[in-house]
Scaffold this active site. Structure first.
Site, PDB file in Angstrom:
ATOM      1  N   CYS A  98     -23.944 -83.061  -6.297  1.00  0.00           N
ATOM      2  CA  CYS A  98     -24.840 -83.608  -7.306  1.00  0.00           C
ATOM      3  C   CYS A  98     -25.087 -85.093  -7.088  1.00  0.00           C
ATOM      4  O   CYS A  98     -25.884 -85.702  -7.790  1.00  0.00           O
ATOM      5  CB  CYS A  98     -24.238 -83.396  -8.685  1.00  0.00           C
ATOM      6  SG  CYS A  98     -22.514 -83.904  -8.742  1.00  0.00           S
ATOM      7  N   HIS A 100     -22.714 -87.391  -7.488  1.00  0.00           N
ATOM      8  CA  HIS A 100     -21.610 -88.149  -8.083  1.00  0.00           C
ATOM      9  C   HIS A 100     -20.510 -88.332  -7.050  1.00  0.00           C
ATOM     10  O   HIS A 100     -20.230 -87.430  -6.267  1.00  0.00           O
ATOM     11  CB  HIS A 100     -21.045 -87.407  -9.300  1.00  0.00           C
ATOM     12  CG  HIS A 100     -22.015 -87.349 -10.436  1.00  0.00           C
ATOM     13  ND1 HIS A 100     -22.468 -86.173 -10.966  1.00  0.00           N
ATOM     14  CD2 HIS A 100     -22.638 -88.340 -11.123  1.00  0.00           C
ATOM     15  CE1 HIS A 100     -23.318 -86.431 -11.943  1.00  0.00           C
ATOM     16  NE2 HIS A 100     -23.447 -87.745 -12.055  1.00  0.00           N
ATOM     17  N   CYS A 106      -8.923 -93.104  -7.214  1.00  0.00           N
ATOM     18  CA  CYS A 106      -8.879 -92.298  -8.443  1.00  0.00           C
ATOM     19  C   CYS A 106      -8.468 -90.858  -8.161  1.00  0.00           C
ATOM     20  O   CYS A 106      -8.542 -90.007  -9.039  1.00  0.00           O
ATOM     21  CB  CYS A 106     -10.242 -92.312  -9.137  1.00  0.00           C
ATOM     22  SG  CYS A 106     -10.725 -93.947  -9.683  1.00  0.00           S
ATOM     23  N   CYS A 204      -9.419 -41.518 -12.617  1.00  0.00           N
ATOM     24  CA  CYS A 204     -10.822 -41.606 -13.003  1.00  0.00           C
ATOM     25  C   CYS A 204     -11.227 -43.064 -12.850  1.00  0.00           C
ATOM     26  O   CYS A 204     -10.599 -43.936 -13.448  1.00  0.00           O
ATOM     27  CB  CYS A 204     -10.983 -41.143 -14.452  1.00  0.00           C
ATOM     28  SG  CYS A 204     -12.557 -41.592 -15.205  1.00  0.00           S
ATOM     29  N   CYS A 257       8.096 -18.057 -56.466  1.00  0.00           N
ATOM     30  CA  CYS A 257       7.815 -18.782 -57.699  1.00  0.00           C
ATOM     31  C   CYS A 257       7.584 -20.256 -57.445  1.00  0.00           C
ATOM     32  O   CYS A 257       7.994 -20.804 -56.431  1.00  0.00           O
ATOM     33  CB  CYS A 257       8.926 -18.528 -58.714  1.00  0.00           C
ATOM     34  SG  CYS A 257       9.951 -19.917 -59.120  1.00  0.00           S
ATOM     35  N   CYS A 264      19.337 -32.221 -54.816  1.00  0.00           N
ATOM     36  CA  CYS A 264      19.846 -33.237 -55.740  1.00  0.00           C
ATOM     37  C   CYS A 264      19.869 -32.713 -57.173  1.00  0.00           C
ATOM     38  O   CYS A 264      20.341 -33.395 -58.082  1.00  0.00           O
ATOM     39  CB  CYS A 264      19.010 -34.511 -55.671  1.00  0.00           C
ATOM     40  SG  CYS A 264      17.400 -34.366 -56.460  1.00  0.00           S
TER      41      CYS A 264
HETATM   42 ZN   LIG Z   1     -21.768 -84.432 -10.701  1.00  0.00          ZN
HETATM   43 ZN   LIG Z   2     -12.234 -41.272 -17.370  1.00  0.00          ZN
HETATM   44 ZN   LIG Z   3     -12.494 -94.807  -8.750  1.00  0.00          ZN
HETATM   45 ZN   LIG Z   4      15.884 -34.434 -54.860  1.00  0.00          ZN
HETATM   46 ZN   LIG Z   5      11.822 -18.668 -60.232  1.00  0.00          ZN
END
Ligand SMILES: [Zn+2]
Ligand SMILES: [Zn+2]
Ligand SMILES: [Zn+2]
Ligand SMILES: [Zn+2]
Ligand SMILES: [Zn+2]
Ligand SMILES: [Zn+2]
Ligand SMILES: [Zn+2]
Length: 490
Positions: A98, A100, A106, A204, A257, A264
């Site tokens: 470009c 630059h 640096c 696949c 039934c 429990c």
């Molecule tokens: Zn540049």
């Molecule tokens: Zn597949």
């Molecule tokens: Zn420089």
């Molecule tokens: Zn129970």
């Molecule tokens: Zn019963």
């Protein structure tokens, strides 16, 4: 086509060179162009032809005239550094495309800048450091700077550039084998292929899972998910047991039934699940009424049961064929040994390729028959595609499909039996068996092909979603190791 670690650089270089030759651009510009068009040289060329070079370059973020500077153009003797703004002699600075320039004093600064960007994964679009400059850096200059101190970043930079050919490329994917074989696969003509890598892993190309045709990738994913989560089983438990309203343990109903008694000691009503007293007659619990809700609850339980038994039907058949496939895959070695022994005996048949190709056909057909069950589960379930196909049409389709499926399945079992025939039996009528294997292989091939066609037709009538399946071929596509010849690339 397979791309091994060794051939990766070459394959990439070929594509880069094509673009460099065609447009007279530097390698970094060719790379930027190809990354933008996902390494599809043809697509890039057609955009260039249609929209024109400048438009394409602008879209990709390259300067409109990115050609190499003519060597004859006189260079200024001093340049201004873009970091410290000192004027330095040309020889003590690096100048970008470009214009630059950055002075050598640096260097530490831009080394730092590049290193950070590379470590952040920006290797593929390293830009000039000047304010608001979007020009992509000359790769050689980046290498020169990095080589100055940071070899880790340099290695990473090189690897990123190389692997871009796979990761940014729509037509190339890493082989999904575990542990990874290091190969990548390049396909032509869309992603719907079933591939066998050099490492013998089959997959696949589109979804990278094990081959699953004639199921589409999305149906296969649905099926896998369905099998994985236990929701169906949980469903079964909820339709056959109820949890106690006091301790919430499941209690199974085992008498007519409706009064349930938990271990429990809590009594509750089976129909609605609420706690009750112990006093009851067969049809009535004293002081309790569940109201209208019970009918809904019972219908729901019946529906759940129907859905479950339907699913289990298809699941069992799918599973049974997958188990057969696993068993048959172990036969490969045994069949090979059987062939070697037969070859040593003085039989009229000398060539045993028919047995090998019969076995390969069996693998392909077994997987297809297996996958045809999840397909039927989804296709004829009046659920997934209920907006696309009327229930009447669906019922007709199902009859047609099941007829073909059954014919095909019979041949697959015959083929399996013939292939596994012990050699003592084989020997007695070797040419007769050879004839049978050849004809059953051919018939299986034909029926398998017809099943694919039917499935494609059925999925073709679905408009709510598009389902692609890998086209039928008698075997899974084996990749070739040699890179395509130069002629084929141009
Ligand atoms: Zn540049
Ligand atoms: Zn597949
Ligand atoms: Zn420089
Ligand atoms: Zn129970
Ligand atoms: Zn019963
Ligand atoms: Zn592989
Ligand atoms: Zn109740």
């Amino acid at each position: 086509q397979v791309i091994t670690a060794e051939s990766l650089a070459l394959a990439q270089q070929q594509d880069l060179q094509r673009v460099m030759d065609m447009f007279g651009v530097k390698i970094q510009h060719a790379r930027a162009l190809l990354i933008h068009y996902r390494w599809n040289v043809e697509v890039l060329f057609s955009y260039m032809a249609e929209a024109g070079r400048d438009a394409v370059f602008r879209r990709v973020g390259l300067p409109a005239l990115a050609e190499n500077q003519p060597a004859s153009q006189p260079l200024p003797s001093t340049v201004t550094c873009g970091i410290c703004f000192d004027d330095v002699p040309q020889a003590d600075a690096t100048q970008m495309d470009c214009g630059h320039a950055f002075c050598n004093d640096c260097k530490a600064g831009w080394l730092e800048n590049f290193t950070v960007k590379i470590m952040e994964g920006e290797s593929r679009k390293l830009k000039c450091m000047a304010f608001k400059c979007a020009t992509i850096c000359d790769e050689e200059k980046v290498r020169a700077v990095l080589a100055f101190r940071n070899s880790e970043a340099l290695a990473r930079y090189e690897r990123c550039l190389l692997e871009s050919y796979i990761e940014d490329n729509a037509a190339v994917k890493w082989c999904p084998s575990v542990p990874h074989c290091g190969n990548a696969i390049k396909v032509e003509g869309g992603p719907y292929w079933e591939i066998e890598c050099l490492c013998s892993h089959q997959f696949c190309f589109n979804c990278l899972k094990l081959p699953h045709s004639p199921l589409s990738c999305s149906l296969w994913e649905l099926w896998e998910r369905k099998c994985k989560d236990d929701s169906e089983t949980n469903h079964w438990i909820t339709s056959h047991t109820k949890s106690c309203p006091k301790c919430s343990k499941p209690v199974e109903k085992n008498e007519g039934c409706n009064l349930m008694t938990c271990r429990c000691g809590q009594h509750f009503c089976w129909k609605c699940g609420t706690a009750t007293g112990a006093a009851h007659s067969y049809e009535h619990i004293v002081g309790h009424s569940c109201g209208r809700y019970k009918e809904e609850a019972e219908t729901r339980a019946a529906d759940a049961k129907r859905t479950l038994s339907r699913y289990l039907h298809y699941y069992k058949l799918w599973r049974a064929h997958m188990d057969s496939l696993k068993f048959e895959e172990k036969q490969e070695q045994l069949v090979q040994e059987k062939i070697e022994r037969l070859e040593q005996r003085d039989l009229i048949v000398k060539d045993y390729t028919w047995l090998k190709s019969g076995l390969q056909m069996l693998y392909k057909a077994r997987r297809a028959v297996s996958c045809s069950y999840p397909f039927a589960f989804f296709m004829f379930g009046n659920d997934l595609f209920k907006d696309d196909i009327s229930p009447e049409q669906n019922a007709m389709n199902q009859v047609l499909f099941e007829d073909q499926q059954q014919q095909f399945e019979e041949q697959v079992e015959r083929l399996s039996m013939l292939i596994e025939m012990p050699e003592e039996v084989l020997e007695q009528d070797i040419s007769g068996v050879r004839f049978k294997v050849l004809s059953v292989t051919a018939l299986t091939d034909r029926l398998c092909c017809r099943l694919y066609e039917l499935i494609e037709d059925l999925l073709g009538s679905v408009i709510s979603a598009t389902h692609h399946i890998a086209p039928y071929s008698s075997q899974v596509e084996r990749v070739s190791a040699e890179p395509a010849s130069k002629a084929a690339w141009f």
